[in-house]
Design a protein around this motif. Sequence first.
Motif, short mmCIF file in Angstrom:
data_model
loop_
_atom_site.label_atom_id
_atom_site.label_comp_id
_atom_site.label_asym_id
_atom_site.label_seq_id
_atom_site.Cartn_x
_atom_site.Cartn_y
_atom_site.Cartn_z
N GLY A 178 13.08 51.27 30.34
CA GLY A 178 13.74 50.06 30.82
C GLY A 178 12.98 49.33 31.90
O GLY A 178 13.19 48.13 32.12
N ARG A 179 12.07 50.03 32.58
CA ARG A 179 11.26 49.42 33.64
C ARG A 179 10.02 48.72 33.09
O ARG A 179 9.42 47.88 33.78
CB ARG A 179 10.81 50.49 34.63
N LEU A 180 9.61 49.06 31.89
CA LEU A 180 8.32 48.59 31.39
C LEU A 180 8.25 47.08 31.14
O LEU A 180 7.23 46.46 31.45
CB LEU A 180 7.95 49.36 30.12
N PRO A 181 9.30 46.44 30.58
CA PRO A 181 9.18 44.99 30.37
C PRO A 181 8.94 44.21 31.66
O PRO A 181 8.11 43.29 31.70
CB PRO A 181 10.52 44.63 29.73
N ALA A 182 9.66 44.55 32.72
CA ALA A 182 9.47 43.84 33.99
C ALA A 182 8.06 44.05 34.53
O ALA A 182 7.45 43.13 35.09
CB ALA A 182 10.52 44.30 35.01
N LEU A 183 7.55 45.27 34.39
CA LEU A 183 6.18 45.53 34.84
C LEU A 183 5.17 44.73 34.02
O LEU A 183 4.19 44.20 34.57
CB LEU A 183 5.87 47.02 34.73
#
Length: 308
Positions: free
Chosen positions: A74-79
């Motif tokens: 879930g953190r990967l798109p924002a990164l």
Amino acid sequence: MSAPRTVRTVLGDIPPAELGTCDAHDHVFIRSPQLPGQELDSADAAARELAAFGAAGGQSVIQWTPYGMGRRAGRLPALARSTGIRIVAATGLHQAAHYTPELLDELRGEGLTDVFIRELTAGIGDSGVRAGLIKVAGGFHGLDAHARWTMRSAAEAHHATGAPITVHLELGTGALDVLDLLCGELDVPPERVVLGHLNRSPDLLIHHQAAQAGAYLAFDGPSRAHHATDWRMPDAVRALAEAGFGDRLLLGGDTTTAGARSVNGGPGMPHLLRGVRPRLELAVGQELVERILTVNPGRAFGVRWGVS
């Protein structure tokens, strides 16, 4: 007309050429009981590491972190949005030592193939992020029952989706055993298989045979300077290139511990481009290294999804 090949990133499918300069095996997030206290679980540190990779000229990262090892999908798109680095996430399963027996029993009950297919097509958990590859692992000079279970499930998921299969080779060993199982018994096309860590076992004959079979060979982990085999990696790449297998080669950093990150004083992701690339250019020339970093990853991870 057949569907075009695309690479499944955490922000959606893209043409293979859009990967650009690619770290073909690394980890944005990972945790394991085998590496206590060295977890890659900080989103802030991940952002700084990806930004450092971008500053060195990097454009994409293939994350091989599989199921149950702290992927933080879930953190990967924002990164990806904040750093401009394209990220590909993985499904799959590592060696049994990385999991509790209870979790493995749960996966057997649920059906490992179904887990892989769901994460490739519907998404990882409730993150909405779809995996772009299946990561599995062999053992030291052989395949135990766990490896055969995970590879059989990976092959079934490949046939259902077309997804590439990447393989952790323990200390670089067992490549031909893996190909015999995946490509011989289980009918996975060899060009859909990426063999990792071949730099850790510089057996040039095995390398040649694996490339001749049609698999991709990943030399991934040169940031671990304690490996005595690192200095032989350019020779292995040159031997494969001279044999006509330059189109089968990939390069990655495989940063698996917090201490190895550049933001913590280690070589980290940028070392692939600042340290490994110039050394390889001396061995095989700038043109081939550029192709290994750009064209080859797009071919290895570009898929006609839904077609095996």
